[in-house]
Design a protein around this motif. Sequence first.
Motif, PDB file in Angstrom:
ATOM      1  N   GLU A   1       0.850  -1.187   0.000  1.00 44.32           N
ATOM      2  CA  GLU A   1       0.000   0.000   0.000  1.00 44.32           C
ATOM      3  C   GLU A   1       0.891   1.245   0.000  1.00 44.32           C
ATOM      4  OE1 GLU A   1      -3.303   0.356  -0.153  1.00 44.32           O
ATOM      5  OE2 GLU A   1      -3.560  -1.811  -0.385  1.00 44.32           O
TER       6      GLU A   1
ATOM      7  N   SER B   1       0.847   5.634  -0.084  1.00 35.00           N
ATOM      8  CA  SER B   1       0.086   6.873   0.037  1.00 35.00           C
ATOM      9  C   SER B   1       0.949   8.046  -0.395  1.00 35.00           C
ATOM     10  CB  SER B   1      -0.388   7.086   1.476  1.00 35.00           C
ATOM     11  OG  SER B   1      -1.256   6.045   1.880  1.00 35.00           O
TER      12      SER B   1
ATOM     13  N   CYS C   1       0.721   6.430  -7.178  1.00 41.68           N
ATOM     14  CA  CYS C   1       0.794   5.459  -6.075  1.00 41.68           C
ATOM     15  C   CYS C   1       1.070   4.058  -6.603  1.00 41.68           C
ATOM     16  CB  CYS C   1      -0.513   5.470  -5.285  1.00 41.68           C
ATOM     17  SG  CYS C   1      -0.737   6.897  -4.204  1.00 41.68           S
ATOM     18  N   LYS C   2       0.360   3.686  -7.645  1.00 43.73           N
ATOM     19  CA  LYS C   2       0.494   2.335  -8.194  1.00 43.73           C
ATOM     20  C   LYS C   2       1.885   2.121  -8.785  1.00 43.73           C
ATOM     21  CE  LYS C   2      -2.179  -1.052 -10.779  1.00 43.73           C
ATOM     22  NZ  LYS C   2      -2.414  -1.840  -9.555  1.00 43.73           N
TER      23      LYS C   2
END
Length: 656
Positions: free
Chosen positions: A282, A284, A577-578
């Motif tokens: 994840e 951010s 982000c990806k």
Amino acid sequence: VVYEQEGVFIHSSCGKNDDQDSLIAGILRVIEKENEVVVDWRPLDETLDTSNILCAGKDSSSVVEWTQTPKEKCSRGADRPSSYEAEWDMVTTVSFKKKPHSNGDATTHANGESEWSFLFSLADLKSIKQNKEGMGWSYLVFCLKDDVKLPALHFHRGDSKPLIKCLEKHIALHESPHDERVLLVKTQKSLSQSFENLFDEPSYGLLQKWKKDPYIVTMGKFSKVTNYIVGSLRSSDTSNQRRPPSEMADFLNDTIPGLKINQQEEPGFEVITRIDLGKQPEVSRREPVSAEEWAKNMDPEGRIVDVDYIKRLIFKGGLCHTLRKEAWKFLLGYFPWNSTKEERANLQKRKTDEYFRMKLQWKSVSEEQEKRNSRLRDYRSLIEKDVNRTDRTNKFYEGEDNPGLILLHDILMTYCMYDFDLGYVQGMSDLLSPVLYVMENEVDAFWCFVSYMDQMHQNFEEQMQGMKTQLIQLSHLLRLLDSGFCSYLESQDSGYLYFCFRWLLIRFKREFSFQDILRLWEVMWTELPCQNFHLLLCCAILESEKQQIMDKHYGFNEILKHINELSMKIDVEYILCKAEAISMQMMNCKELPQTVSEILGIENSSVTADSDTGEDESGAELSCPTSLYQGVSTPVIAANGTRDGAQQTAETQSLA
């Protein structure tokens, strides 16, 4: 309509006496359409006897002649496809077919509105013959690229010079060395000429539509023209004229010399396809860097105290707009990171003098001199054409006589003096536009653009070496990331990733909104978290669309159309982000292939680490190739673009 002239006559050979021509009065127009410029002539008298229509024909020796057609009216576009790609037909109201050898029948002229009308795209124009001698008016003869000559247009009312001047705004014309009466259309070099070279194979005449205007096709309606290509290749009833779908990849792969992208697994790829990268972590993003944060990182003399730290902040959140004018000069290399405020002021003074010396070089060229400098004329013509269609919906460039357009033009012309070998290639205005918008200063924008072009130079060179390399590298990365998706693309003749060409050529300029491009570019300019981060952005976009492409069983056409229609619909924060998460996956991989390591510029002996704590199982601190987040503790933006509000520390965001 950018040009209109009445009193333009065709002298037909249909008079009652053999030595007397019939005069057909008409109106000549030059019309700008969405993706092309056309020349249109039609008679003023719509009641003419259609049996006397002139049409072009070629005999067996390819000698062009003008003949009469029978009283037969063909419906417009009867032989064209009904689907939307028909708009790519470059000649829409006149067609030329070879004269049958078996008899003396005249060829058929397919026309929609008037049997006398003709229309052609400037992309089809080869030369213009002009003559004023021996008569009181001038006339022009247009010769098209297939050596078809249209009937002479006689200007009984007025001169033909305004027409030539209008055409020169859209195409580059130069006098033939063999005949001063003939103006030749100068073919565009670099990018467009390279595209011309892609389709030299004579057996693929169906690809001529792509050759008409490669820049417009690539930058604008790539999917439509490719639909036409594939449809044409597959629609023929003659089996020996069709290429099997399995050969499509080989064909398009061959169109870029030197481009080697594997369409089937080879031994070298066996290992890559079996590597498990693990789950994507994840990621951010934080708020943009504020003016206060920027100022805190400067010493009293104006030096940046911690360059790596400020780059990490920019990578994670971008810049607030008020900072861009100053920070972009550092990111692009115009200002050295370790320079003082005084040193930068002296640098700007020197660069200002240097800029205006170069600007004076082209400003002081007289019309007579320019007539003898075809390359400068070509550059000017292309620049004027591109400037008039670059970001015109942006307030900085909208409207007529906009100062922003003048600056855009002058900077691009001056760049031709700076790098005359490359000069100007279509697409470069897309790279300059956001830079000038941010700088609001001619000199600063020029030198920042020079630095940006240093990075992008190979994209615009005639051999397209930069584009070849990037497509090959992207293929390696995507195969490592998702070999199953790669296999699917290959099964649909799409494994060569042609649909990413526009993304790479001008760094996503046409894929995101103007404001999003400012954010995306400044993040990429930090050169974090690895080399070629823009290729991981491509991977991120493709991976986010993978499910729809595969679930709906998209084929060659549908894949290209779908990717093309993503323009202005991509969430920049989500993709950043990806892409960052993908970089973390690859950096954490213990068995990263050497090829991928070299593409990303990371050590092959990367250590697998816990992405949440930044420590390995023994609790030892990790040595990461790019320690992005050390000391960064700021509000973040989640991958979906919403504010999280939580304070996250460097350790929880560590790349390793």
